[in-house]
Scaffold this motif. Structure first.
Motif, PDB file in Angstrom:
ATOM      1  N   VAL A   1       0.860  -1.203   0.000  1.00 55.07           N
ATOM      2  CA  VAL A   1       0.000   0.000   0.000  1.00 55.07           C
ATOM      3  C   VAL A   1       0.893   1.249   0.000  1.00 55.07           C
ATOM      4  CG1 VAL A   1      -1.828  -1.235   1.272  1.00 55.07           C
ATOM      5  CG2 VAL A   1      -0.142   0.167   2.535  1.00 55.07           C
ATOM      6  N   SER A   2       0.274   2.406  -0.148  1.00 56.05           N
ATOM      7  CA  SER A   2       1.042   3.652  -0.080  1.00 56.05           C
ATOM      8  C   SER A   2       1.292   4.008   1.390  1.00 56.05           C
ATOM      9  CB  SER A   2       0.261   4.786  -0.730  1.00 56.05           C
ATOM     10  OG  SER A   2      -0.840   5.119   0.096  1.00 56.05           O
ATOM     11  N   HIS A   3       2.338   4.818   1.654  1.00 53.78           N
ATOM     12  CA  HIS A   3       2.565   5.152   3.059  1.00 53.78           C
ATOM     13  C   HIS A   3       1.454   6.058   3.597  1.00 53.78           C
ATOM     14  CE1 HIS A   3       4.857   8.337   0.977  1.00 53.78           C
ATOM     15  NE2 HIS A   3       4.537   9.082   1.996  1.00 53.78           N
ATOM     16  N   GLY A   4       0.768   6.751   2.681  1.00 51.78           N
ATOM     17  CA  GLY A   4      -0.393   7.558   3.077  1.00 51.78           C
ATOM     18  C   GLY A   4      -1.486   6.703   3.723  1.00 51.78           C
ATOM     19  N   SER A   5      -1.662   5.489   3.188  1.00 56.53           N
ATOM     20  CA  SER A   5      -2.688   4.586   3.739  1.00 56.53           C
ATOM     21  C   SER A   5      -2.345   4.186   5.172  1.00 56.53           C
ATOM     22  CB  SER A   5      -2.791   3.303   2.897  1.00 56.53           C
ATOM     23  OG  SER A   5      -2.900   3.623   1.537  1.00 56.53           O
ATOM     24  N   VAL A   6      -1.038   4.016   5.427  1.00 56.69           N
ATOM     25  CA  VAL A   6      -0.620   3.673   6.787  1.00 56.69           C
ATOM     26  C   VAL A   6      -0.867   4.863   7.711  1.00 56.69           C
ATOM     27  CG1 VAL A   6       1.349   3.028   8.245  1.00 56.69           C
ATOM     28  CG2 VAL A   6       1.086   1.989   5.965  1.00 56.69           C
ATOM     29  N   TYR A   7      -0.533   6.066   7.208  1.00 59.19           N
ATOM     30  CA  TYR A   7      -0.698   7.273   8.028  1.00 59.19           C
ATOM     31  C   TYR A   7      -2.169   7.577   8.324  1.00 59.19           C
ATOM     32  CZ  TYR A   7       4.246   8.570   7.889  1.00 59.19           C
ATOM     33  OH  TYR A   7       5.603   8.600   8.076  1.00 59.19           O
ATOM     34  N   ARG A   8      -3.096   7.051   7.496  1.00 58.00           N
ATOM     35  CA  ARG A   8      -4.510   7.239   7.812  1.00 58.00           C
ATOM     36  C   ARG A   8      -4.883   6.498   9.093  1.00 58.00           C
ATOM     37  NH1 ARG A   8      -5.329   8.228   2.427  1.00 58.00           N
ATOM     38  NH2 ARG A   8      -5.333   6.060   1.777  1.00 58.00           N
ATOM     39  N   HIS A   9      -4.167   5.423   9.392  1.00 57.91           N
ATOM     40  CA  HIS A   9      -4.443   4.665  10.629  1.00 57.91           C
ATOM     41  C   HIS A   9      -3.591   5.146  11.811  1.00 57.91           C
ATOM     42  CE1 HIS A   9      -7.080   1.390   9.147  1.00 57.91           C
ATOM     43  NE2 HIS A   9      -6.525   1.685   7.979  1.00 57.91           N
ATOM     44  N   PHE A  10      -2.355   5.518  11.514  1.00 56.82           N
ATOM     45  CA  PHE A  10      -1.432   5.973  12.572  1.00 56.82           C
ATOM     46  C   PHE A  10      -0.816   7.279  12.094  1.00 56.82           C
ATOM     47  CE2 PHE A  10      -1.770   1.388  12.825  1.00 56.82           C
ATOM     48  CZ  PHE A  10      -2.125   1.220  14.152  1.00 56.82           C
ATOM     49  N   ARG A  11      -1.136   8.353  12.793  1.00 61.43           N
ATOM     50  CA  ARG A  11      -0.814   9.678  12.287  1.00 61.43           C
ATOM     51  C   ARG A  11       0.684   9.937  12.151  1.00 61.43           C
ATOM     52  NH1 ARG A  11      -1.953  14.494  14.173  1.00 61.43           N
ATOM     53  NH2 ARG A  11      -1.665  13.711  16.276  1.00 61.43           N
ATOM     54  N   THR A  12       1.461   9.289  13.003  1.00 62.57           N
ATOM     55  CA  THR A  12       2.913   9.506  12.955  1.00 62.57           C
ATOM     56  C   THR A  12       3.636   8.171  13.121  1.00 62.57           C
ATOM     57  OG1 THR A  12       3.079   9.758  15.343  1.00 62.57           O
ATOM     58  CG2 THR A  12       2.710  11.782  14.080  1.00 62.57           C
ATOM     59  N   LYS A  13       4.901   8.178  12.779  1.00 62.88           N
ATOM     60  CA  LYS A  13       5.728   6.988  12.991  1.00 62.88           C
ATOM     61  C   LYS A  13       5.782   6.653  14.484  1.00 62.88           C
ATOM     62  CE  LYS A  13      10.509   5.438  12.429  1.00 62.88           C
ATOM     63  NZ  LYS A  13      11.865   5.819  11.988  1.00 62.88           N
ATOM     64  N   ALA A  14       5.837   7.697  15.307  1.00 64.27           N
ATOM     65  CA  ALA A  14       5.897   7.475  16.761  1.00 64.27           C
ATOM     66  C   ALA A  14       4.620   6.797  17.254  1.00 64.27           C
ATOM     67  CB  ALA A  14       6.116   8.797  17.489  1.00 64.27           C
ATOM     68  N   ALA A  15       3.457   7.218  16.703  1.00 57.23           N
ATOM     69  CA  ALA A  15       2.179   6.618  17.114  1.00 57.23           C
ATOM     70  C   ALA A  15       2.131   5.144  16.712  1.00 57.23           C
ATOM     71  CB  ALA A  15       1.016   7.381  16.488  1.00 57.23           C
ATOM     72  N   LEU A  16       2.672   4.847  15.542  1.00 64.69           N
ATOM     73  CA  LEU A  16       2.714   3.457  15.068  1.00 64.69           C
ATOM     74  C   LEU A  16       3.611   2.606  15.972  1.00 64.69           C
ATOM     75  CD1 LEU A  16       2.083   1.265  13.011  1.00 64.69           C
ATOM     76  CD2 LEU A  16       3.880   2.182  11.526  1.00 64.69           C
ATOM     77  N   ARG A  17       4.754   3.164  16.329  1.00 66.67           N
ATOM     78  CA  ARG A  17       5.681   2.422  17.209  1.00 66.67           C
ATOM     79  C   ARG A  17       5.071   2.231  18.592  1.00 66.67           C
ATOM     80  NH1 ARG A  17      11.310   2.797  14.946  1.00 66.67           N
ATOM     81  NH2 ARG A  17      12.290   2.696  16.988  1.00 66.67           N
ATOM     82  N   GLU A  18       4.344   3.226  19.053  1.00 65.44           N
ATOM     83  CA  GLU A  18       3.720   3.091  20.362  1.00 65.44           C
ATOM     84  C   GLU A  18       2.638   2.006  20.321  1.00 65.44           C
ATOM     85  OE1 GLU A  18       2.075   6.621  22.172  1.00 65.44           O
ATOM     86  OE2 GLU A  18       1.392   5.442  23.894  1.00 65.44           O
ATOM     87  N   ALA A  19       1.851   2.000  19.230  1.00 64.14           N
ATOM     88  CA  ALA A  19       0.759   1.027  19.119  1.00 64.14           C
ATOM     89  C   ALA A  19       1.299  -0.400  19.047  1.00 64.14           C
ATOM     90  CB  ALA A  19      -0.101   1.347  17.899  1.00 64.14           C
ATOM     91  N   VAL A  20       2.405  -0.571  18.331  1.00 62.64           N
ATOM     92  CA  VAL A  20       2.942  -1.927  18.199  1.00 62.64           C
ATOM     93  C   VAL A  20       3.562  -2.381  19.540  1.00 62.64           C
ATOM     94  CG1 VAL A  20       5.293  -1.493  17.325  1.00 62.64           C
ATOM     95  CG2 VAL A  20       4.015  -3.460  16.483  1.00 62.64           C
ATOM     96  N   THR A  21       4.094  -1.433  20.286  1.00 62.94           N
ATOM     97  CA  THR A  21       4.629  -1.748  21.618  1.00 62.94           C
ATOM     98  C   THR A  21       3.492  -2.169  22.551  1.00 62.94           C
ATOM     99  OG1 THR A  21       6.271  -0.015  21.276  1.00 62.94           O
ATOM    100  CG2 THR A  21       6.027  -0.827  23.517  1.00 62.94           C
TER     101      THR A  21
END
Lengths: 195, 195
Positions: free
Chosen positions: A40-60
């Motif tokens: 997918v595009s990285h935009g699609s990922v950012y629609r679920h997790f606004r920032t890289k930090a938010a994504l890392r926090e969610a996976v943690t």
């Protein structure tokens, strides 16, 4: 079927993120890598997790929740409180050992991530301590335990067993005496809880 | 009086080494720096410590011994065993806090050195555990404590209080709740020791 034809859920992104982190290491993994892995595009990922930090926090958080999820069944059980407490502490030690020994690279990765995400770790500890409080409270009700403040006592039990669940002790967990050490600490604490 | 006119003792070398480590950091400090600080040749230093590693190990041991030396008087005392146990654990926590907070640079230096000198740390822990064994043994003799194996129980008490003396927790020691946490764990352990 191409990956893009599946619905892009937060869970799928988190799974892919864990995979990317394992392969690239926490220093190098990027949102672009995650998007590429999902097709997918990285935009699609950012629609679920606004920032890289938010994504890392969610996976943690997801990684930590796996342990508390496993334990919540024991805490909510209706067996004798002392046996439940012993089972719960043993299950916590076993879960941490499995995480550390079963996939050391992923464990090292999450050690970096938990270092970055103090809030997620704090919630995790609060969650585990509240499970422990529930068991101690049950023991106070049945008269098996004495504790003026079950929450403070739960915190003390959690801290006194830190050597057997705090990841900074992971190297000690495979030492020959670790199991005996664990039992000796738990025995002493259980004796301390009795009226 | 020039420094060279004083007798070059192992103790003087260790003092100078601590000083050099503090100033240069553990990565950069050399035997030549130590010799220069003392105004002697590096050969003179090597006559006391055969290698740089031996010198670093000796200075680590000296730093660790300072804590066990402070505590040995409490362990050897003849007060009531429960009070002695509480005093000893409180003195250990206080000594570690003082080391960590009083001179953070030196503490960081010694954190590197203890990481390198596992044997010295092992001896230190064995020394502290044997002091604790002595207190618990005394409690068993007076009937204040019940412990089938005082040495194993001492090890359990030491491990259960790790959060309050293991340097990896140093950052937690200045948190507002640290003192209350410490008391809650000690209370629980003391209850667990009673017959």
């Amino acid at each position: 079927m191409a990956p893009t034809s599946e619905i892009l859920t937060a869970e799928r992104i988190l799974e892919a993120t864990e995979d990317v982190l394992r392969r690239h290491g926490p220093a190098k993994a990027t949102v672009v890598d995650v998007a590429r892995a999902l097709g997918v595009s990285h935009g699609s990922v950012y629609r679920h997790f606004r920032t890289k930090a938010a994504l890392r926090e969610a996976v943690t958080k997801r990684w930590l929740d796996r342990t508390s999820g496993e334990l919540s069944g024991i805490a909510a059980g209706d067996g004798a409180p002392e046996a439940r407490l012993r089972d719960w502490l043993a299950a916590l030690f076993a879960a941490k050992r499995r995480k550390a020994g079963g996939d050391p690279e992923l464990f090292a990765t999450y050690s970096v991530l938990t270092g970055e995400n103090g809030a997620a770790v704090g919630e995790h500890i609060a969650d585990l301590t509240s499970q422990l409080t529930r068991i101690i409270q049950a023991g106070v009700e049945t008269g098996d335990f004495a504790a003026a403040d079950p929450q403070a006592t739960a915190r003390a039990v959690f801290q006194a067993t830190g050597r057997f669940h705090d990841p900074s002790y992971a190297r000690e967990w495979e030492e020959p005496g670790a199991e005996a050490d664990f039992r000796a600490v738990v025995d002493l604490l259980v004796r301390g809880l009795r009226p």
